[in-house]
Design an enzyme around this catalytic site. Sequence first.
Site, PDB file in Angstrom:
ATOM      1  N   CYS A   1      48.432  -8.610 -30.176  1.00 28.33           N
ATOM      2  CA  CYS A   1      48.253  -9.626 -31.214  1.00 28.33           C
ATOM      3  C   CYS A   1      46.877  -9.525 -31.866  1.00 28.33           C
ATOM      4  O   CYS A   1      45.920  -9.083 -31.250  1.00 28.33           O
ATOM      5  CB  CYS A   1      48.371 -11.020 -30.610  1.00 28.33           C
TER       6      CYS A   1
ATOM      7  N   ARG B   1      46.901  -2.157 -33.827  1.00 32.61           N
ATOM      8  CA  ARG B   1      46.972  -2.685 -32.468  1.00 32.61           C
ATOM      9  C   ARG B   1      48.404  -2.714 -31.937  1.00 32.61           C
ATOM     10  O   ARG B   1      48.604  -2.839 -30.740  1.00 32.61           O
ATOM     11  CB  ARG B   1      46.394  -4.116 -32.440  1.00 32.61           C
TER      12      ARG B   1
ATOM     13  N   TRP C   1      52.441  -9.590 -30.991  1.00 33.25           N
ATOM     14  CA  TRP C   1      53.105  -8.661 -30.063  1.00 33.25           C
ATOM     15  C   TRP C   1      53.767  -9.567 -29.029  1.00 33.25           C
ATOM     16  O   TRP C   1      53.081 -10.243 -28.247  1.00 33.25           O
ATOM     17  CB  TRP C   1      52.054  -7.738 -29.434  1.00 33.25           C
TER      18      TRP C   1
ATOM     19  N   ASN D   1      46.256 -15.336 -29.495  1.00 34.12           N
ATOM     20  CA  ASN D   1      46.409 -14.091 -28.726  1.00 34.12           C
ATOM     21  C   ASN D   1      46.301 -14.461 -27.257  1.00 34.12           C
ATOM     22  O   ASN D   1      45.414 -15.240 -26.892  1.00 34.12           O
ATOM     23  CB  ASN D   1      45.263 -13.108 -29.009  1.00 34.12           C
ATOM     24  N   GLY D   2      47.136 -13.872 -26.408  1.00 38.24           N
ATOM     25  CA  GLY D   2      47.027 -14.136 -24.972  1.00 38.24           C
ATOM     26  C   GLY D   2      48.290 -14.780 -24.433  1.00 38.24           C
ATOM     27  O   GLY D   2      49.334 -14.787 -25.103  1.00 38.24           O
TER      28      GLY D   2
ATOM     29  N   GLU E   1      48.438  13.053 -17.919  1.00 39.90           N
ATOM     30  CA  GLU E   1      48.101  12.639 -19.288  1.00 39.90           C
ATOM     31  C   GLU E   1      49.087  13.235 -20.296  1.00 39.90           C
ATOM     32  O   GLU E   1      49.524  12.555 -21.230  1.00 39.90           O
ATOM     33  CB  GLU E   1      46.654  13.057 -19.583  1.00 39.90           C
TER      34      GLU E   1
ATOM     35  N   LYS F   1      51.514  11.077 -22.782  1.00 44.14           N
ATOM     36  CA  LYS F   1      51.514  11.241 -24.248  1.00 44.14           C
ATOM     37  C   LYS F   1      52.937  11.457 -24.751  1.00 44.14           C
ATOM     38  O   LYS F   1      53.348  10.876 -25.741  1.00 44.14           O
ATOM     39  CB  LYS F   1      50.652  12.439 -24.686  1.00 44.14           C
TER      40      LYS F   1
ATOM     41  N   GLU G   1      55.108   8.229 -24.415  1.00 41.93           N
ATOM     42  CA  GLU G   1      54.619   7.149 -25.284  1.00 41.93           C
ATOM     43  C   GLU G   1      54.982   7.386 -26.755  1.00 41.93           C
ATOM     44  O   GLU G   1      55.308   6.461 -27.492  1.00 41.93           O
ATOM     45  CB  GLU G   1      53.119   7.069 -25.050  1.00 41.93           C
TER      46      GLU G   1
ATOM     47  N   HIS H   1      58.905  18.025  -2.206  1.00 35.51           N
ATOM     48  CA  HIS H   1      59.048  16.778  -1.448  1.00 35.51           C
ATOM     49  C   HIS H   1      59.925  15.760  -2.171  1.00 35.51           C
ATOM     50  O   HIS H   1      59.857  14.569  -1.884  1.00 35.51           O
ATOM     51  CB  HIS H   1      57.667  16.213  -1.130  1.00 35.51           C
TER      52      HIS H   1
ATOM     53  N   LYS I   1      47.483  -0.960 -29.212  1.00 35.49           N
ATOM     54  CA  LYS I   1      46.259  -0.169 -29.026  1.00 35.49           C
ATOM     55  C   LYS I   1      45.353  -0.809 -27.989  1.00 35.49           C
ATOM     56  O   LYS I   1      44.788  -0.146 -27.149  1.00 35.49           O
ATOM     57  CB  LYS I   1      45.526  -0.036 -30.374  1.00 35.49           C
TER      58      LYS I   1
HETATM   59  O1  M6R Z   1      41.339   0.653 -24.388  1.00 35.92           O
HETATM   60  P1  M6R Z   1      41.639   1.209 -23.032  1.00 35.92           P
HETATM   61  O2  M6R Z   1      41.120   2.610 -22.862  1.00 35.92           O
HETATM   62  O3  M6R Z   1      41.188   0.327 -21.920  1.00 35.92           O
HETATM   63  O4  M6R Z   1      43.218   1.288 -22.962  1.00 35.92           O
HETATM   64  C1  M6R Z   1      43.855   1.645 -21.768  1.00 35.92           C
HETATM   65  C2  M6R Z   1      45.292   2.012 -22.018  1.00 35.92           C
HETATM   66  O5  M6R Z   1      45.988   0.927 -22.544  1.00 35.92           O
HETATM   67  C3  M6R Z   1      45.432   3.194 -22.977  1.00 35.92           C
HETATM   68  O6  M6R Z   1      44.715   4.293 -22.538  1.00 35.92           O
HETATM   69  C4  M6R Z   1      46.910   3.589 -23.130  1.00 35.92           C
HETATM   70  O7  M6R Z   1      47.404   4.100 -21.938  1.00 35.92           O
HETATM   71  C5  M6R Z   1      47.059   4.575 -24.274  1.00 35.92           C
HETATM   72  N1  M6R Z   1      48.003   4.088 -25.223  1.00 35.92           N
HETATM   73  C6  M6R Z   1      47.513   5.930 -23.847  1.00 35.92           C
HETATM   74  O8  M6R Z   1      47.597   6.814 -24.922  1.00 35.92           O
END
Ligand code: M6R
Length: 606
Positions: free
Chosen positions: A2, A27, A74, A98-99, A478, A482, A485, A501, A601
């Site tokens: 949000c 965001r 959001w 927000n929250g 990672e 990616k 996501e 395993h 974000k």
């Molecule tokens: O702003 P931050 O680095 O604390 O965010 C942490 C995660 O939300 C962020 O890295 C998220 O996993 C990304 N969307 C990954 O690409």
Amino acid sequence: MCGIIGISSNKPVSANIINSLKKLEYRGYDSAGIATLSDGEINEVKSEGRVDNLENNFDLKNLRGNIGIGHVRWATHGVPNSLNAHPHSSSNVSVVHNGIIENSTILKNHLINKGHNFKSQTDTEVIVHLITEHLKTSKLEEAITKTLNQLHGSFALGIVFKDMPDLIVGARRGSPLAVGYGPNENYLGSDSYALKSMTNKITYLDDGEFCIVKKDQVIFFNENGKKVNKKILELSSDEASYDKGDFKHFMAKEIEEQPTTIKTGIKEYIDSVNKEINIFNFPWKIKDINSITLIGCGTAYHSCLMAKYWFEELTNLDINIDIASEFRYRKNRFKKDSLYVFVSQSGETADTYAALDICNKNSMKTCAVVNVIESSIARDSNFVLPIHCGPEIGVASTKAFLGQILVLYMLALKIGSLRNEIEKNKYQEKIKELKALPGLIEKTLLYDNDIQAISNTFNEAKGSMFLGRGYSYPIALEGALKLKELSYIHAEGYPAGEMKHGPLALIEEGMPVVVLAPRDKYYKKTISNMQEVIARGAKVLLITSKSKGEVISENIWETIEVENTNDDLLPFLLTIPLQKLAYYSALKKGYDIDKPRNLAKSVTVE
Ligand code: M6R
């Protein structure tokens, strides 16, 4: 997640609210809305989906008023539709939030018993009715204090009142909120980015504070309703970073920026003349640190895992890592000789902030590795190591990941050298190699066409796996994150040695598997694991480092060879093809690359 904007001005505000909401789009959100005050009325418009829908569905020129609030939502409580979109209003009060209000059900029942009618499924609506109720018997500041005291959970709020058409109230607990100052107008924003096109003069609210924003005056209050004085900060203006330029997406731009951002990071920390890493003003003696705990979420957590390998190798300290959402609810043993490092691009992630708060309350040494230096995590840590990447707008973290691991690597090298765990000449050799890194990243970025073609196979598959050992294992995690996501393809990251395993059972004919096997000390072991998956029908994309013509193995579907460098630095290079793989898969699927579904974000709620 949000986002909030509020403007109190001497001219109509709806166009500027829309512009600022567009700045908050990065965001991630699923509905949007605005409320302005004019002619003794609250004018409210709300839409499901993008801010564009607000512009298309309503004639915003007719949304008059010199004061107003806007929101991108959001969804947490209640589905993402226009009814649940913010602002939420009673006949006198309109609120954006927000929250999460954790005790909203209890408060709602209490308010219903008092005769209040609720229109939405949101937790936010209780705030509207609580304030409306308290204003029956209390003046503004007292009504706000009473309301905030009743709320459990986290919030940043923007509130306007039909009967007080010259002011906006802002309040914060847990979620960030900033006030901005302009000519004949003042602003409220959930981050400075939302306000940047209007001002670079900012004040951040601290936890528990609230404020009254008028066009020519801002008054701040602490949680007891007592007035407090706050500093005005001047932010640097880097508007160009907020522009996609010739790129189709911010993510593409941010991937390509990495040689530059890594170069900047190196320049900020390395003294080339003396071949030395400078961690200026490090506030503790090295002998007083015997263990380090690194904490983050998502990609930032992968940076912590990456750092664990380097710190263990280079410093010989006791190194722990933790996912912030787990750390904050576990029983932790706090030791005086521990350093706690919080890694976060935004510096606003709710779980990471909560973990920091716990460490601060236990008087631990706290250090933030952040991109946004004005963020809550930076402000509330004892010491800050900025990653100097410039704004990262794409929801998927790319340049911030490399920036985080760069800073953590330099910190590990520095601590290792101060602890005499690395010989002087080796230390200087590593610094020299580090300085060559931007050039190597640049060369790795050239693998573009190959990866575009490879991404087709991933798009056709039911699922995929990413395998690596040692330094390559965090990069495998990672890479998988990616891909899932951005392309919504099931992807698992695994230590290659773990396949037998259990996960080996998943391998079937044609399944794409990425194997990260640079020519480091794990190379032969990983290649053996690769052969095991090939034998079971996997289509292997091998990402390795360049060699002199040696044939690695038969039956590999595709191979990408990154440049050769020392083992420590290979993870930087392995990351690049994985970022591009995720990007191109999503591009071909036509997905919203900079704003993947359901994601935000900056994750400012837990
Ligand atoms: O702003 P931050 O680095 O604390 O965010 C942490 C995660 O939300 C962020 O890295 C998220 O996993 C990304 N969307 C990954 O690409």
